[in-house]
Design a protein around this motif. Structure first.
Motif, PDB file in Angstrom:
ATOM      1  N   ILE A 104      -2.136  -5.443  -0.413  1.00 30.72           N
ATOM      2  CA  ILE A 104      -2.152  -4.150   0.261  1.00 30.72           C
ATOM      3  C   ILE A 104      -3.508  -3.452   0.153  1.00 30.72           C
ATOM      4  CG2 ILE A 104      -1.192  -1.815   0.158  1.00 30.72           C
ATOM      5  CD1 ILE A 104       0.603  -3.825   1.557  1.00 30.72           C
ATOM      6  N   SER A 105      -4.204  -3.612  -0.961  1.00 21.36           N
ATOM      7  CA  SER A 105      -5.460  -2.879  -1.195  1.00 21.36           C
ATOM      8  C   SER A 105      -6.467  -3.020  -0.053  1.00 21.36           C
ATOM      9  CB  SER A 105      -6.089  -3.323  -2.517  1.00 21.36           C
ATOM     10  OG  SER A 105      -5.313  -2.882  -3.604  1.00 21.36           O
ATOM     11  N   PRO A 106      -6.739  -4.250   0.445  1.00 23.57           N
ATOM     12  CA  PRO A 106      -7.703  -4.355   1.554  1.00 23.57           C
ATOM     13  C   PRO A 106      -7.229  -3.668   2.830  1.00 23.57           C
ATOM     14  CG  PRO A 106      -7.330  -6.491   0.519  1.00 23.57           C
ATOM     15  CD  PRO A 106      -6.284  -5.570  -0.004  1.00 23.57           C
ATOM     16  N   ILE A 107      -5.926  -3.629   3.068  1.00 28.74           N
ATOM     17  CA  ILE A 107      -5.394  -2.998   4.276  1.00 28.74           C
ATOM     18  C   ILE A 107      -5.707  -1.509   4.295  1.00 28.74           C
ATOM     19  CG2 ILE A 107      -3.273  -2.466   5.549  1.00 28.74           C
ATOM     20  CD1 ILE A 107      -2.125  -5.104   4.515  1.00 28.74           C
ATOM     21  N   PHE A 108      -5.602  -0.869   3.109  1.00 30.58           N
ATOM     22  CA  PHE A 108      -5.876   0.558   3.011  1.00 30.58           C
ATOM     23  C   PHE A 108      -7.325   0.842   2.616  1.00 30.58           C
ATOM     24  CE2 PHE A 108      -1.281   0.532   2.789  1.00 30.58           C
ATOM     25  CZ  PHE A 108      -0.923   1.682   3.474  1.00 30.58           C
TER      26      PHE A 108
END
Length: 201
Positions: A104-108
């Motif tokens: 999730i981190s790269p998406i946000f």
């Protein structure tokens, strides 16, 4: 009140000892640089962080509520499962929370590190709701009695809503990842899909 079982007590003591070490070293740095879970694109990620991040906490409130939840739910589940299975379950929650956070981190666009045993705690919460659905729980916030299955559903929906809304500062999807890991572990033990039926000896 029955005595706290050994693995729950060990996790509580380890987290508390690490938190004290963080305080002695001046906050949660420099331990964060080595032990916290950094995003894959940050240049600081190391494989051991998939586990070690769980033993770090940001402040008194963070560790207090995590240790309270570990005591409330972990003690009874360890007495039911035994120490070995309890640790397996906690590992599933912590690792699946870490994996979810890394995805999730790269998406946000977040490059901040993740710390805390909340992923394992949310796995315990899910297991408690599945195994004792009609038990009444009185949460601190809000102080409204509710059945365990309702408590799990409410907290899961809150985490999903806050995660989708992009509320930063808390790893909401890691919490949901912990619940997913706990659910998968229970289905594995039961021989339910997506896992093959387990042979009974």
């Amino acid at each position: 009140m029955p005595p706290m079982p050994p693995m729950t007590k060990a996790l509580l003591l380890i987290c508390t000892a690490v938190f004290c070490a963080q305080a002695l070293l001046g906050g949660y740095l420099p331990l964060t640089g080595w032990l916290a879970l950094w995003p894959l694109g940050s240049g600081n990620f190391m494989p051991w962080q998939l586990v070690t991040y769980a033993f770090l906490h940001a402040d008194i409130g963070h560790i207090f509520f995590n240790m309270l939840g570990l005591w409330m739910f972990g003690s009874e589940l360890e007495r039911l499962w035994g120490g070995k299975r309890f640790l397996q379950f906690m590992a599933a929650g912590v690792l699946s929370a870490a994996a979810c956070q890394l995805i999730i981190s790269p998406i946000f666009g977040s490059f901040a590190p993740t710390i805390g045993i909340s992923g394992g705690l949310f796995a315990l919460l899910l297991a408690y709701g599945m195994l004792f659905p009609d038990r009444t729980i009185m949460p601190l916030f809000p102080p409204i009695p509710m059945k365990a299955r309702t408590f799990v559903l409410v907290f899961g929906l809150i985490e999903l809503g806050m995660g989708v809304a992009g509320m930063m500062g808390v790893a909401h999807f890691a919490h949901l990842g912990g619940m997913l890991g706990g659910w998968l572990m229970i289905r594995y033990w039961r021989g339910q899909p997506p896992f093959p039926r387990r042979r009974r000896w």
